[in-house]
Design a protein around this motif. Structure first.
Motif, short mmCIF file in Angstrom:
data_model
loop_
_atom_site.label_atom_id
_atom_site.label_comp_id
_atom_site.label_asym_id
_atom_site.label_seq_id
_atom_site.Cartn_x
_atom_site.Cartn_y
_atom_site.Cartn_z
N CYS A 87 50.24 -6.20 0.80
CA CYS A 87 49.44 -5.62 -0.29
C CYS A 87 48.15 -5.00 0.23
O CYS A 87 47.74 -3.94 -0.25
CB CYS A 87 49.16 -6.69 -1.35
SG CYS A 87 50.63 -7.07 -2.33
N LEU A 88 47.51 -5.63 1.21
CA LEU A 88 46.32 -5.02 1.81
C LEU A 88 46.67 -3.76 2.58
O LEU A 88 45.92 -2.78 2.55
CB LEU A 88 45.60 -6.02 2.71
CG LEU A 88 44.86 -7.14 1.99
CD1 LEU A 88 44.23 -8.10 3.00
CD2 LEU A 88 43.80 -6.58 1.04
N LEU A 89 47.81 -3.77 3.26
CA LEU A 89 48.27 -2.56 3.95
C LEU A 89 48.41 -1.41 2.96
O LEU A 89 47.92 -0.31 3.20
CB LEU A 89 49.60 -2.83 4.64
CG LEU A 89 50.28 -1.63 5.29
CD1 LEU A 89 49.50 -1.18 6.52
CD2 LEU A 89 51.71 -1.96 5.66
N LEU A 90 49.04 -1.68 1.83
CA LEU A 90 49.20 -0.64 0.81
C LEU A 90 47.86 -0.25 0.20
O LEU A 90 47.61 0.93 -0.06
CB LEU A 90 50.16 -1.12 -0.28
CG LEU A 90 51.61 -1.28 0.17
CD1 LEU A 90 52.43 -2.00 -0.91
CD2 LEU A 90 52.23 0.06 0.52
N ALA A 91 46.97 -1.22 -0.01
CA ALA A 91 45.65 -0.91 -0.56
C ALA A 91 44.86 0.00 0.38
O ALA A 91 44.18 0.92 -0.07
CB ALA A 91 44.88 -2.20 -0.83
N PHE A 92 44.96 -0.25 1.68
CA PHE A 92 44.18 0.52 2.66
C PHE A 92 44.79 1.87 2.98
O PHE A 92 44.07 2.81 3.29
CB PHE A 92 44.00 -0.28 3.94
CG PHE A 92 43.19 -1.55 3.78
CD1 PHE A 92 42.36 -1.76 2.70
CD2 PHE A 92 43.29 -2.55 4.72
CE1 PHE A 92 41.64 -2.93 2.55
CE2 PHE A 92 42.55 -3.73 4.60
CZ PHE A 92 41.72 -3.91 3.50
N THR A 93 46.12 1.99 2.92
CA THR A 93 46.76 3.27 3.24
C THR A 93 46.96 4.15 2.02
O THR A 93 47.06 5.36 2.14
CB THR A 93 48.13 3.06 3.91
OG1 THR A 93 48.98 2.36 3.02
CG2 THR A 93 48.01 2.33 5.22
N GLY A 94 47.05 3.54 0.86
CA GLY A 94 47.35 4.29 -0.35
C GLY A 94 48.85 4.34 -0.60
O GLY A 94 49.65 3.82 0.18
N ALA A 95 49.22 4.99 -1.67
CA ALA A 95 50.61 4.98 -2.14
C ALA A 95 51.50 5.98 -1.42
O ALA A 95 52.71 5.84 -1.45
CB ALA A 95 50.64 5.26 -3.64
N GLY A 96 50.93 7.00 -0.81
CA GLY A 96 51.74 8.04 -0.18
C GLY A 96 52.09 9.15 -1.16
O GLY A 96 51.78 9.08 -2.35
N ARG A 97 52.75 10.16 -0.64
CA ARG A 97 53.02 11.34 -1.46
C ARG A 97 54.09 11.12 -2.53
O ARG A 97 54.16 11.86 -3.49
CB ARG A 97 53.37 12.54 -0.60
CG ARG A 97 54.77 12.54 -0.05
CD ARG A 97 55.11 13.82 0.66
NE ARG A 97 54.56 13.77 2.00
CZ ARG A 97 54.74 14.73 2.89
NH1 ARG A 97 55.43 15.79 2.59
NH2 ARG A 97 54.23 14.63 4.09
N PHE A 98 54.94 10.11 -2.37
CA PHE A 98 56.00 9.83 -3.35
C PHE A 98 55.51 8.78 -4.33
O PHE A 98 56.02 7.66 -4.37
CB PHE A 98 57.28 9.39 -2.65
CG PHE A 98 57.74 10.34 -1.57
CD1 PHE A 98 57.89 11.69 -1.85
CD2 PHE A 98 58.01 9.89 -0.31
CE1 PHE A 98 58.31 12.57 -0.87
CE2 PHE A 98 58.42 10.76 0.68
CZ PHE A 98 58.57 12.11 0.41
N SER A 99 54.52 9.14 -5.13
CA SER A 99 53.88 8.17 -6.02
C SER A 99 53.22 8.89 -7.19
O SER A 99 52.95 10.10 -7.12
CB SER A 99 52.81 7.39 -5.26
OG SER A 99 51.74 8.26 -4.88
N LEU A 100 52.93 8.13 -8.23
CA LEU A 100 52.16 8.70 -9.33
C LEU A 100 50.73 8.98 -8.92
O LEU A 100 50.12 9.93 -9.41
CB LEU A 100 52.19 7.76 -10.54
CG LEU A 100 53.49 7.75 -11.33
CD1 LEU A 100 53.41 6.75 -12.48
CD2 LEU A 100 53.83 9.12 -11.86
N ASP A 101 50.18 8.17 -8.01
CA ASP A 101 48.82 8.45 -7.51
C ASP A 101 48.75 9.85 -6.91
O ASP A 101 47.79 10.59 -7.16
CB ASP A 101 48.40 7.43 -6.45
CG ASP A 101 47.88 6.13 -7.04
OD1 ASP A 101 47.66 6.06 -8.27
OD2 ASP A 101 47.69 5.16 -6.26
N ALA A 102 49.75 10.24 -6.13
CA ALA A 102 49.76 11.57 -5.51
C ALA A 102 49.87 12.67 -6.57
O ALA A 102 49.22 13.70 -6.46
CB ALA A 102 50.91 11.68 -4.51
N VAL A 103 50.67 12.43 -7.60
CA VAL A 103 50.83 13.42 -8.67
C VAL A 103 49.54 13.55 -9.46
O VAL A 103 49.08 14.64 -9.76
CB VAL A 103 52.00 13.03 -9.59
CG1 VAL A 103 52.05 13.92 -10.83
CG2 VAL A 103 53.33 13.09 -8.84
#
Length: 153
Positions: free
Chosen positions: A119-135
């Motif tokens: 979870c910290l890895l994901l928090a620090f790297t972000g969701a990536g381009r295949f995500s709602l965050d990217a959209v």
């Protein structure tokens, strides 16, 4: 000379796979707390374990696992979800697993350690381009950096 770069979509595909896998685990645990056990049973269990403010901790644990897991799967607000779930796992480590060694079959902390770290890895790297965050927010801070030229060339 710099080594050739991997295909640019591979790190984002890895983030997607990791988000879905970790998110499914947390949705399942949050759903279990909500439906199978119920809030009162989770509160009693947390009280028995010596967790401070067991009612509040039960609400936090249930909803951060359920909603945070869904956020990881969808790839929305991943840095926030990752940190909140990692805090949940830190509490599980501290109050339940710390004194029982590493191995899960002995009640140890390996499972919560790996989930918290993921979870910290994901928090620090972000969701990536295949995500709602990217959209929704674009790929801030993830632009390609041009290769450096050699000084000797």
């Amino acid at each position: 000379m710099l080594p050739p770069r991997r295909h640019p979509a591979l790190p984002d595909a890895g983030l997607l796979i990791g988000r879905i896998a970790v998110g499914v685990v947390f949705v399942a645990h949050g759903w279990q707390k909500l439906t199978d056990e119920g809030h009162a049973a989770v509160t009693r269990s947390f009280d028995h374990l010596g967790i401070p403010l067991p009612g509040l901790a039960a609400v936090y644990g249930t909803w951060v696992e359920l909603l945070g897991g869904l956020a990881l799967i969808a790839g929305v607000l991943v840095p926030l979800a990752g940190v909140l779930i990692a805090l949940d796992m830190a509490g599980a480590f501290w109050y339940v697993h710390m004194g029982k060694g590493l191995f899960n079959q002995e009640g140890g902390y390996e499972y919560v350690m790996v989930l918290g770290a993921a979870c910290l890895l994901l928090a620090f790297t972000g969701a990536g381009r295949f995500s709602l965050d990217a959209v929704l927010w674009g790929r801030r801070g993830r632009e390609e950096v041009p290769a450096r030229r050699s000084v000797n060339a």
